[in-house]
Enzyme design. Sequence first.
Site, PDB file in Angstrom:
ATOM      1  N   ASP A 199       0.856  -1.180   0.000  1.00 63.77           N
ATOM      2  CA  ASP A 199       0.000   0.000   0.000  1.00 63.77           C
ATOM      3  C   ASP A 199       0.893   1.231   0.000  1.00 63.77           C
ATOM      4  O   ASP A 199       1.742   1.400   0.887  1.00 63.77           O
ATOM      5  CB  ASP A 199      -0.891  -0.016   1.252  1.00 63.77           C
ATOM      6  N   ASP A 217      -2.869   2.477  -6.073  1.00 63.32           N
ATOM      7  CA  ASP A 217      -1.819   2.520  -5.055  1.00 63.32           C
ATOM      8  C   ASP A 217      -1.821   1.321  -4.118  1.00 63.32           C
ATOM      9  O   ASP A 217      -1.199   1.366  -3.051  1.00 63.32           O
ATOM     10  CB  ASP A 217      -1.951   3.796  -4.230  1.00 63.32           C
ATOM     11  N   GLU A 218      -2.488   0.235  -4.502  1.00 69.11           N
ATOM     12  CA  GLU A 218      -2.664  -0.880  -3.564  1.00 69.11           C
ATOM     13  C   GLU A 218      -2.783  -2.183  -4.343  1.00 69.11           C
ATOM     14  O   GLU A 218      -3.503  -2.254  -5.346  1.00 69.11           O
ATOM     15  CB  GLU A 218      -3.927  -0.631  -2.740  1.00 69.11           C
TER      16      GLU A 218
END
Length: 377
Positions: free
Chosen positions: A22, A122-123
Amino acid sequence: MNEKEGDLLPRNDTHRRIIHLDMDAFYASVETRDNPRLAKKALIVGRDPRETNGHGVVTTANYVARKYGVHSAMPTMKALRLIPRDQIVFVTPNFPKYRAVSAEIHQLMHEITDQVQSISLDEAYLDVTENKLGIKSALQLAVRLQTKIRQEIGLNSSFGVTYNKFLAKMGSEYSKPFGRTIILPSEAKGFLAKQEIAQFHGIGPKTQEKLHKMGIYTGGDLQKTPVRTLLKQFNKMGYLMAEHANGIDLSRVVADDERNRKSIGIERTYEPSIFSEQTALTNMRNYCARLEEEMRERGFYANTVVIKVRNLDFVTVTKRRKLSQATNDKNELYASAKDLFVTISSGYLNEGIRLLGVTVTDFSRTDYAQIDLFSGN
């Protein structure tokens, strides 16, 4: 939870090695990387409310802004009231830039494994049980990835390393920013027992309120609550909470390229052949249960169900039905598959069914690649 209650839960699977990566305050961090003068400012990625007649929400905020109580999805006007005017800076989101940086990060992930399941820009989850580098230590791989992202892209990230997706996500959120958390199978229940239920992914404010009324505030409280009680109060969600509280999550990492599949099917050749309608229908019901799991992991909803039947003479027939509404519910899938089967069953059962299959296709989907404008992690 007593032994009898524990028997209601599935056997845990701890053989996998899962990383949840993350990025830390991703959009804000990209902007700060590209303009280091923003580093000490309370940076808000979002339109300045003074230019939008007070409209708009915070897309994300850096950690300086968060110290003032600012968080994602907060109205930008409220953020403006919380932070001194000489400290706050608004930057309009630049999603093409964020997507390009995300692609760079994903390229580094794919150097390790192609079993990458993207959740947002983003993960992502990585299954590194088997990996391209031949490194057995998932922790070593996670540190390597985190370090390369920092050195080559100039951004910080956090990770959780463990044996399933649910725990890995909890781990990555546990010690942000630039966090490193490893949860061993022997430590999982103890770790979860200490966590507030608000930290459990999927338990929203309304469910939290209901759990609080039941005297449940932590993972430890959930562990002590009978599974039947949770089922009665929350149905399927209650069972999922019981699994998670006990460190169980059997869902697998679904690689991004798998998500683009046009259909998902299960078929099996039988030896000896099937002559019983009940046996055939039981197998089809089991197929539909497995298809439900597969589709829910991918966010898919099927608009069409197809059955395939082959007899001992290798005569094969397929039947399909367009559904009135897209679904990934096993009972609805089975009802349609059963209706299709009974239209042809008598002839094939008399001769013996050698192969039986159910396929779902013509997917609608929840868009896993959709940018989460309110993700502040």
